[in-house]
Scaffold this motif. Sequence first.
Motif, PDB file in Angstrom:
ATOM      1  N   ASP A 116      -6.960 -55.480  14.346  1.00 41.38           N
ATOM      2  CA  ASP A 116      -7.413 -55.818  15.689  1.00 41.38           C
ATOM      3  C   ASP A 116      -7.594 -54.516  16.465  1.00 41.38           C
ATOM      4  O   ASP A 116      -6.622 -53.874  16.849  1.00 41.38           O
ATOM      5  CB  ASP A 116      -6.391 -56.716  16.387  1.00 41.38           C
ATOM      6  N   VAL A 117      -8.830 -54.127  16.694  1.00 35.11           N
ATOM      7  CA  VAL A 117      -9.119 -52.859  17.367  1.00 35.11           C
ATOM      8  C   VAL A 117      -9.486 -53.053  18.832  1.00 35.11           C
ATOM      9  O   VAL A 117      -9.981 -52.144  19.489  1.00 35.11           O
ATOM     10  CB  VAL A 117     -10.245 -52.087  16.633  1.00 35.11           C
ATOM     11  N   GLY A 118      -9.265 -54.277  19.341  1.00 33.99           N
ATOM     12  CA  GLY A 118      -9.548 -54.543  20.740  1.00 33.99           C
ATOM     13  C   GLY A 118     -11.014 -54.754  21.049  1.00 33.99           C
ATOM     14  O   GLY A 118     -11.452 -54.534  22.181  1.00 33.99           O
ATOM     15  N   ALA A 119     -11.762 -55.213  20.053  1.00 31.23           N
ATOM     16  CA  ALA A 119     -13.208 -55.361  20.223  1.00 31.23           C
ATOM     17  C   ALA A 119     -13.578 -56.726  20.807  1.00 31.23           C
ATOM     18  O   ALA A 119     -12.835 -57.709  20.678  1.00 31.23           O
ATOM     19  CB  ALA A 119     -13.913 -55.165  18.890  1.00 31.23           C
ATOM     20  N   TYR A 120     -14.749 -56.774  21.420  1.00 33.37           N
ATOM     21  CA  TYR A 120     -15.299 -57.994  22.017  1.00 33.37           C
ATOM     22  C   TYR A 120     -16.786 -58.046  21.695  1.00 33.37           C
ATOM     23  O   TYR A 120     -17.542 -57.134  22.039  1.00 33.37           O
ATOM     24  CB  TYR A 120     -15.076 -57.960  23.529  1.00 33.37           C
ATOM     25  N   PHE A 121     -17.215 -59.107  21.021  1.00 36.11           N
ATOM     26  CA  PHE A 121     -18.618 -59.228  20.621  1.00 36.11           C
ATOM     27  C   PHE A 121     -18.951 -60.713  20.522  1.00 36.11           C
ATOM     28  O   PHE A 121     -18.819 -61.323  19.452  1.00 36.11           O
ATOM     29  CB  PHE A 121     -18.834 -58.518  19.288  1.00 36.11           C
ATOM     30  N   PRO A 122     -19.387 -61.347  21.604  1.00 41.08           N
ATOM     31  CA  PRO A 122     -19.574 -62.803  21.641  1.00 41.08           C
ATOM     32  C   PRO A 122     -20.879 -63.272  21.008  1.00 41.08           C
ATOM     33  O   PRO A 122     -21.798 -63.731  21.690  1.00 41.08           O
ATOM     34  CB  PRO A 122     -19.540 -63.102  23.148  1.00 41.08           C
ATOM     35  N   HIS A 123     -20.956 -63.166  19.694  1.00 43.42           N
ATOM     36  CA  HIS A 123     -22.180 -63.544  18.983  1.00 43.42           C
ATOM     37  C   HIS A 123     -21.826 -64.153  17.625  1.00 43.42           C
ATOM     38  O   HIS A 123     -20.741 -63.931  17.087  1.00 43.42           O
ATOM     39  CB  HIS A 123     -23.079 -62.319  18.776  1.00 43.42           C
ATOM     40  N   ARG A 124     -22.767 -64.903  17.086  1.00 45.28           N
ATOM     41  CA  ARG A 124     -22.638 -65.463  15.736  1.00 45.28           C
ATOM     42  C   ARG A 124     -23.114 -64.390  14.758  1.00 45.28           C
ATOM     43  O   ARG A 124     -24.275 -63.971  14.791  1.00 45.28           O
ATOM     44  CB  ARG A 124     -23.476 -66.736  15.616  1.00 45.28           C
ATOM     45  N   VAL A 125     -22.209 -63.973  13.872  1.00 45.31           N
ATOM     46  CA  VAL A 125     -22.437 -62.792  13.032  1.00 45.31           C
ATOM     47  C   VAL A 125     -22.224 -63.137  11.560  1.00 45.31           C
ATOM     48  O   VAL A 125     -21.304 -63.892  11.208  1.00 45.31           O
ATOM     49  CB  VAL A 125     -21.477 -61.651  13.435  1.00 45.31           C
ATOM     50  N   GLU A 149     -10.961 -60.401  13.688  1.00 46.87           N
ATOM     51  CA  GLU A 149     -10.099 -60.125  14.842  1.00 46.87           C
ATOM     52  C   GLU A 149     -10.892 -59.806  16.112  1.00 46.87           C
ATOM     53  O   GLU A 149     -10.308 -59.585  17.178  1.00 46.87           O
ATOM     54  CB  GLU A 149      -9.166 -58.951  14.527  1.00 46.87           C
ATOM     55  N   VAL A 150     -12.209 -59.766  16.018  1.00 49.61           N
ATOM     56  CA  VAL A 150     -13.044 -59.425  17.177  1.00 49.61           C
ATOM     57  C   VAL A 150     -13.142 -60.626  18.115  1.00 49.61           C
ATOM     58  O   VAL A 150     -13.569 -61.712  17.709  1.00 49.61           O
ATOM     59  CB  VAL A 150     -14.450 -58.970  16.743  1.00 49.61           C
ATOM     60  N   LYS A 151     -12.761 -60.429  19.352  1.00 50.16           N
ATOM     61  CA  LYS A 151     -12.760 -61.506  20.345  1.00 50.16           C
ATOM     62  C   LYS A 151     -14.186 -61.990  20.595  1.00 50.16           C
ATOM     63  O   LYS A 151     -15.108 -61.198  20.786  1.00 50.16           O
ATOM     64  CB  LYS A 151     -12.150 -60.999  21.646  1.00 50.16           C
ATOM     65  N   GLY A 152     -14.360 -63.325  20.573  1.00 54.23           N
ATOM     66  CA  GLY A 152     -15.653 -63.923  20.872  1.00 54.23           C
ATOM     67  C   GLY A 152     -16.607 -63.994  19.698  1.00 54.23           C
ATOM     68  O   GLY A 152     -17.648 -64.652  19.778  1.00 54.23           O
ATOM     69  N   LEU A 153     -16.296 -63.349  18.594  1.00 56.33           N
ATOM     70  CA  LEU A 153     -17.210 -63.285  17.451  1.00 56.33           C
ATOM     71  C   LEU A 153     -17.054 -64.513  16.560  1.00 56.33           C
ATOM     72  O   LEU A 153     -15.944 -64.874  16.174  1.00 56.33           O
ATOM     73  CB  LEU A 153     -16.962 -62.004  16.651  1.00 56.33           C
ATOM     74  N   ALA A 226     -19.541 -50.446  13.067  1.00 58.51           N
ATOM     75  CA  ALA A 226     -18.918 -49.562  14.056  1.00 58.51           C
ATOM     76  C   ALA A 226     -19.309 -49.934  15.474  1.00 58.51           C
ATOM     77  O   ALA A 226     -18.495 -49.857  16.404  1.00 58.51           O
ATOM     78  CB  ALA A 226     -19.298 -48.110  13.771  1.00 58.51           C
ATOM     79  N   ASP A 227     -20.565 -50.337  15.670  1.00 59.54           N
ATOM     80  CA  ASP A 227     -21.036 -50.710  17.003  1.00 59.54           C
ATOM     81  C   ASP A 227     -20.354 -51.979  17.494  1.00 59.54           C
ATOM     82  O   ASP A 227     -20.057 -52.118  18.684  1.00 59.54           O
ATOM     83  CB  ASP A 227     -22.552 -50.882  16.995  1.00 59.54           C
ATOM     84  N   ILE A 228     -20.106 -52.907  16.585  1.00 61.13           N
ATOM     85  CA  ILE A 228     -19.386 -54.126  16.953  1.00 61.13           C
ATOM     86  C   ILE A 228     -17.934 -53.801  17.308  1.00 61.13           C
ATOM     87  O   ILE A 228     -17.411 -54.249  18.333  1.00 61.13           O
ATOM     88  CB  ILE A 228     -19.442 -55.157  15.806  1.00 61.13           C
ATOM     89  N   LEU A 229     -17.281 -53.015  16.479  1.00 60.20           N
ATOM     90  CA  LEU A 229     -15.868 -52.702  16.693  1.00 60.20           C
ATOM     91  C   LEU A 229     -15.643 -51.840  17.922  1.00 60.20           C
ATOM     92  O   LEU A 229     -14.558 -51.854  18.508  1.00 60.20           O
ATOM     93  CB  LEU A 229     -15.292 -52.011  15.451  1.00 60.20           C
ATOM     94  N   ALA A 230     -16.642 -51.085  18.332  1.00 61.71           N
ATOM     95  CA  ALA A 230     -16.520 -50.244  19.520  1.00 61.71           C
ATOM     96  C   ALA A 230     -16.776 -51.025  20.799  1.00 61.71           C
ATOM     97  O   ALA A 230     -16.453 -50.556  21.891  1.00 61.71           O
ATOM     98  CB  ALA A 230     -17.477 -49.060  19.436  1.00 61.71           C
ATOM     99  N   SER A 231     -17.371 -52.221  20.677  1.00 58.95           N
ATOM    100  CA  SER A 231     -17.694 -53.023  21.852  1.00 58.95           C
ATOM    101  C   SER A 231     -16.428 -53.605  22.469  1.00 58.95           C
ATOM    102  O   SER A 231     -15.548 -54.095  21.764  1.00 58.95           O
ATOM    103  CB  SER A 231     -18.630 -54.174  21.468  1.00 58.95           C
ATOM    104  N   THR A 232     -16.348 -53.583  23.783  1.00 57.96           N
ATOM    105  CA  THR A 232     -15.220 -54.170  24.504  1.00 57.96           C
ATOM    106  C   THR A 232     -15.736 -54.946  25.706  1.00 57.96           C
ATOM    107  O   THR A 232     -16.892 -54.818  26.099  1.00 57.96           O
ATOM    108  CB  THR A 232     -14.236 -53.092  25.001  1.00 57.96           C
ATOM    109  N   GLU A 233     -14.859 -55.727  26.318  1.00 63.07           N
ATOM    110  CA  GLU A 233     -15.251 -56.464  27.518  1.00 63.07           C
ATOM    111  C   GLU A 233     -15.573 -55.509  28.661  1.00 63.07           C
ATOM    112  O   GLU A 233     -16.353 -55.832  29.550  1.00 63.07           O
ATOM    113  CB  GLU A 233     -14.129 -57.419  27.933  1.00 63.07           C
ATOM    114  N   GLU A 234     -14.968 -54.318  28.621  1.00 64.23           N
ATOM    115  CA  GLU A 234     -15.217 -53.322  29.647  1.00 64.23           C
ATOM    116  C   GLU A 234     -16.539 -52.597  29.429  1.00 64.23           C
ATOM    117  O   GLU A 234     -17.070 -51.969  30.339  1.00 64.23           O
ATOM    118  CB  GLU A 234     -14.084 -52.288  29.681  1.00 64.23           C
ATOM    119  N   GLU A 235     -17.076 -52.674  28.190  1.00 65.92           N
ATOM    120  CA  GLU A 235     -18.352 -52.031  27.872  1.00 65.92           C
ATOM    121  C   GLU A 235     -19.301 -53.061  27.267  1.00 65.92           C
ATOM    122  O   GLU A 235     -19.674 -52.971  26.096  1.00 65.92           O
ATOM    123  CB  GLU A 235     -18.133 -50.861  26.910  1.00 65.92           C
ATOM    124  N   PRO A 236     -19.716 -54.051  28.046  1.00 68.21           N
ATOM    125  CA  PRO A 236     -20.508 -55.156  27.490  1.00 68.21           C
ATOM    126  C   PRO A 236     -21.893 -54.735  27.004  1.00 68.21           C
ATOM    127  O   PRO A 236     -22.521 -55.440  26.221  1.00 68.21           O
ATOM    128  CB  PRO A 236     -20.616 -56.131  28.672  1.00 68.21           C
TER     129      PRO A 236
END
Length: 241
Positions: A116-125, A149-153, A226-236
């Motif tokens: 869990d790297v604290g990522a946020y990516f609200p999409h179907r992947v 572990e990516v929130k919203g994914l 990497a782009d998914i894992l770097a995404s956060t709610e603070e950097e939408p």
Amino acid sequence: MTLRVALFATCLGDTLFPDTCQSVVRLLERLGCAVDFPLAQTCCGQMHFNTGYRDETVPLARRLGEAFAGYDAVVAPSGSCAAMVRDIYPKLLESDLPPRMYELSEFLVDVLGVTDVGAYFPHRVTYHPTCHSLRMLGVGEKPLRLLREVKGLDLVELPAAESCCGFGGTFALKNSETSTAMLGDKMSNVLDTGAEVLTAGDNSCLMHIGGGLSRLRTGVRTVHLADILASTEEEPWLATR
């Protein structure tokens, strides 16, 4: 102790996908790593080696080893290039010159011990395991463990996931008809998932598949792991670009 980590951007990352390299740095720094970018790094020589230019590959391999000497770990957003260094270099140079080379997902899971790297990516992947990461590095389930572990994914399974996409570097040029047929099968499987996004650990494969999906106007986009894992709610913006 803070790990001293070097980013191996790779030729493709440096010239065509610099955003992915920036995502790797952002992610690793968020996880407490000090990340350097040695300016002396160049091509790993994979294209030369695979095309039969073995002698021309040797100085590139030695240069890469020298550029990354002294680091605790070297991280690459490419299973293909990491496999070249890890698997081919020791045979080519008859020594294990390059230090501790890791593909991104194995560094996160095996070295840092995180999923869990604290990522946020609200999409179907859906996820495509690239050939070198799967068969040469053996990363296995590590990318999937991170994605789960990516929130919203919403992670959906890719049919025939382990089948090659048909890129293979110069293979796509030398065997274009076969490559195109393999790409067609891969795209069909991607579309069957209903995913909005296809991800993988290699931009080379994503470029190949993404080009086909774009030409067909499918609306499915390709995004590096990497782009998914770097995404956060603070950097939408990372999740929507």
